[in-house]
Design a protein around this motif. Sequence first.
Motif, short mmCIF file in Angstrom:
data_model
loop_
_atom_site.label_atom_id
_atom_site.label_comp_id
_atom_site.label_asym_id
_atom_site.label_seq_id
_atom_site.Cartn_x
_atom_site.Cartn_y
_atom_site.Cartn_z
N SER A 327 -21.03 5.09 8.97
CA SER A 327 -20.50 6.45 9.05
C SER A 327 -19.29 6.54 8.12
O SER A 327 -18.85 5.53 7.54
N PHE A 328 -18.77 7.75 7.96
CA PHE A 328 -17.52 7.96 7.24
C PHE A 328 -16.38 8.03 8.25
O PHE A 328 -16.54 8.52 9.37
N VAL A 329 -15.23 7.53 7.84
CA VAL A 329 -14.04 7.58 8.68
C VAL A 329 -13.42 8.97 8.59
O VAL A 329 -13.07 9.43 7.50
N ASN A 330 -13.32 9.65 9.73
CA ASN A 330 -12.67 10.97 9.81
C ASN A 330 -13.28 11.98 8.84
O ASN A 330 -12.58 12.79 8.22
N HIS A 331 -14.59 11.92 8.68
CA HIS A 331 -15.24 12.89 7.77
C HIS A 331 -16.69 13.08 8.18
O HIS A 331 -17.39 12.11 8.51
N THR A 332 -17.14 14.32 8.15
CA THR A 332 -18.55 14.65 8.34
C THR A 332 -18.92 15.74 7.34
O THR A 332 -18.05 16.48 6.85
N GLY A 333 -20.21 15.84 7.03
CA GLY A 333 -20.67 16.91 6.16
C GLY A 333 -20.57 16.56 4.69
O GLY A 333 -20.59 15.40 4.28
N MET A 334 -20.42 17.61 3.87
CA MET A 334 -20.44 17.47 2.42
C MET A 334 -19.21 16.74 1.92
O MET A 334 -18.16 16.68 2.56
N MET A 335 -19.35 16.18 0.71
CA MET A 335 -18.25 15.53 0.00
C MET A 335 -18.00 16.30 -1.30
O MET A 335 -18.82 17.10 -1.73
N PHE A 336 -16.85 16.02 -1.91
CA PHE A 336 -16.51 16.64 -3.18
C PHE A 336 -16.30 15.58 -4.23
O PHE A 336 -15.80 14.48 -3.95
N GLN A 340 -11.78 10.51 -2.61
CA GLN A 340 -11.96 9.20 -2.00
C GLN A 340 -12.35 9.35 -0.54
O GLN A 340 -11.76 10.12 0.20
N TYR A 341 -13.35 8.57 -0.14
CA TYR A 341 -13.81 8.56 1.24
C TYR A 341 -13.91 7.10 1.70
O TYR A 341 -14.01 6.18 0.88
N THR A 342 -13.87 6.90 3.02
CA THR A 342 -13.93 5.56 3.58
C THR A 342 -15.19 5.40 4.41
O THR A 342 -15.40 6.12 5.38
N LEU A 386 -14.82 0.30 3.76
CA LEU A 386 -14.82 0.22 2.30
C LEU A 386 -14.53 1.60 1.73
O LEU A 386 -15.16 2.59 2.14
N ASN A 387 -13.57 1.68 0.79
CA ASN A 387 -13.26 2.95 0.13
C ASN A 387 -14.23 3.19 -1.02
O ASN A 387 -14.59 2.27 -1.75
N THR A 388 -14.65 4.44 -1.18
CA THR A 388 -15.54 4.80 -2.27
C THR A 388 -15.12 6.15 -2.84
O THR A 388 -14.68 7.04 -2.09
N ASN A 389 -15.25 6.31 -4.16
CA ASN A 389 -14.98 7.58 -4.84
C ASN A 389 -16.31 8.23 -5.20
O ASN A 389 -17.13 7.63 -5.90
N SER A 390 -16.52 9.45 -4.75
CA SER A 390 -17.80 10.12 -4.97
C SER A 390 -17.85 10.74 -6.35
O SER A 390 -16.83 11.17 -6.91
#
Length: 573
Positions: A327-336, A340-342, A386-390
């Motif tokens: 899952s994503f940490v503290n995030h749901t739905g679309m990304m931009f 940076q997302y975790t 793990l951090n990732t940049n979309s």
Amino acid sequence: MFCCCIFLAVSLLHSLCHFHVSGYDPSCTEFPVFTPSALVVKYGDPANVTCVVCQKDCSGDASGLEHAMGKVTQNGTTMFWTVDRLTEWDIFVMCYYNTDAGDHCSSTVNITIYQPPESVSISFVNHTGMMFENQLYTLQCSVQNVAPVQSLTVTFYRGNTALGHLQSNSEQKKPVNETFTLNITPSREDDGAQYWCETKLELGPAGPQRPPVVTSEKLPAIVHWWFTDSSCTEFPVFTPSALIVKYGDPANATCDACQKDCSGDGFGLEHAVGKVTGHGTTMFWTVDRLTKWDTYLICYYNTDAGDQCSSTVNITIYQPPESVSISFVNHTGMMFEEQQYTLQCSVQNVAPVQNLTVTFYRGNTALGHLQSNSEEKKPVNETFTLNTNSSREDDGAQYWCEAKLELGPAGPQRPPVVTSEKLPAIVHYGPELIGPPNPDVITVTEGDTLHLNCSFVGNPSPSYTWTVPVNSSLSDNGGILTIKSIGFEHEGQYICTVSNTVGTVTKEFNIDVQASPLIWIIAGVSAAVLFVIILCVLCCRFYKQNRKGSYNLKDVLRFPKHTALPLQNCENV
């Protein structure tokens, strides 16, 4: 009247040939260039960089160099930034210029400020003094006041042998204190060895040619093993030498207590679970279901001198994860895009967790491998991040993670692997042009059909708005505008505005309409016919005046002023 029409057509064509429309592209044709392209500077040292703002698209004084500290001098479109002592961690230098169309074109130089560790020390976690053979211990290397910690590599050594390389997951740019840990299982051969750690700041090609290295003190190892009396000429031998058993499975081991130094019944096999049978000095241990996590086996014999010589077998009990989820940490739905997302991979009820390797994937591409620092032997729940940049290329990709228990040569030939579900990525990004850019001026022939292609991709799908010259009749289908039977009234600039929830861009088309070649053909034929008619009229007039005799063609073209011939006689010609 016909001659007047020809004159107007020629005049219009002449004016069109001398009419020029400058091309406009909202994207920058060039960007400022820094020399060097990246700076790696030690904290407190001087620094300098040069920026060439632009080569061809500059407009007046609409350029500059923004900076957090230091000073700037300028020579034309070249700017020089210098600072005597770089002591600002959040430093930036941005060079820019404005185009005639009002676009802002800029570049930034990547600046890395580093500080070698003030000190490096090594110790054991929750342990002092002697160690025992085949027991698990944790080394820790403490690094003080280092930056940037993500460029630091820590290597643990036993003597001159490297035991492992570790790096930090921190993204902090300012100096921090960081502790790195490594699990070890000493053997009797390690007695008297020295443990130490080394830190190296690896700053890349732009950094120092010799990366800054700081080492710890040496930590001597004193390893005790079972009954190390010098009177033991041999030790019990287990077969296999190590056991790796899945929780709840059966297990067995054989111990040959001794070959030559046994005395009577002075030997045995101590055990926490299971049963033991013997045949001479050979003992057999079996258990139907191994469900005790802290189990042990000790095989021994007593010498004639009363010393006890013993050996233990290393037993690892494992349990594959019951479940693995992502899952994503503290995030749901679309990304931009460019955010940076975790990602987090949650592993449930696994043992021993220190043997677990978690790998994050995007599609079939591995993004990173992580391990736990826990020493717990019983099942635990563990979360790895793990951090990732979309980016826009990630739209529609699937993230997932894999948990693998790597138990070594004595473990299962196929390590237990459990994977998570797939997590689809929906990445929103601004409009992006499909295909090559259009030319500065598009020239078309009067009467032709024109298609203006303003196709962009984006997520969500972009909408299109067209701004056209006055009195232009047209039909548009989203990104494609069609003009049937184009005329001179369609000349001018067409602006396509493309937008979605992420951003807005524009694309311009400059249209130049040329006259059709058919007009020139008609004009040429008409002029030839007119010339023939005029020539016939002149011949007729001359014949009526000189009905007999010879004449010259020069006389025909002289237009005589005397007596005209009677009309009725001309009718008989």
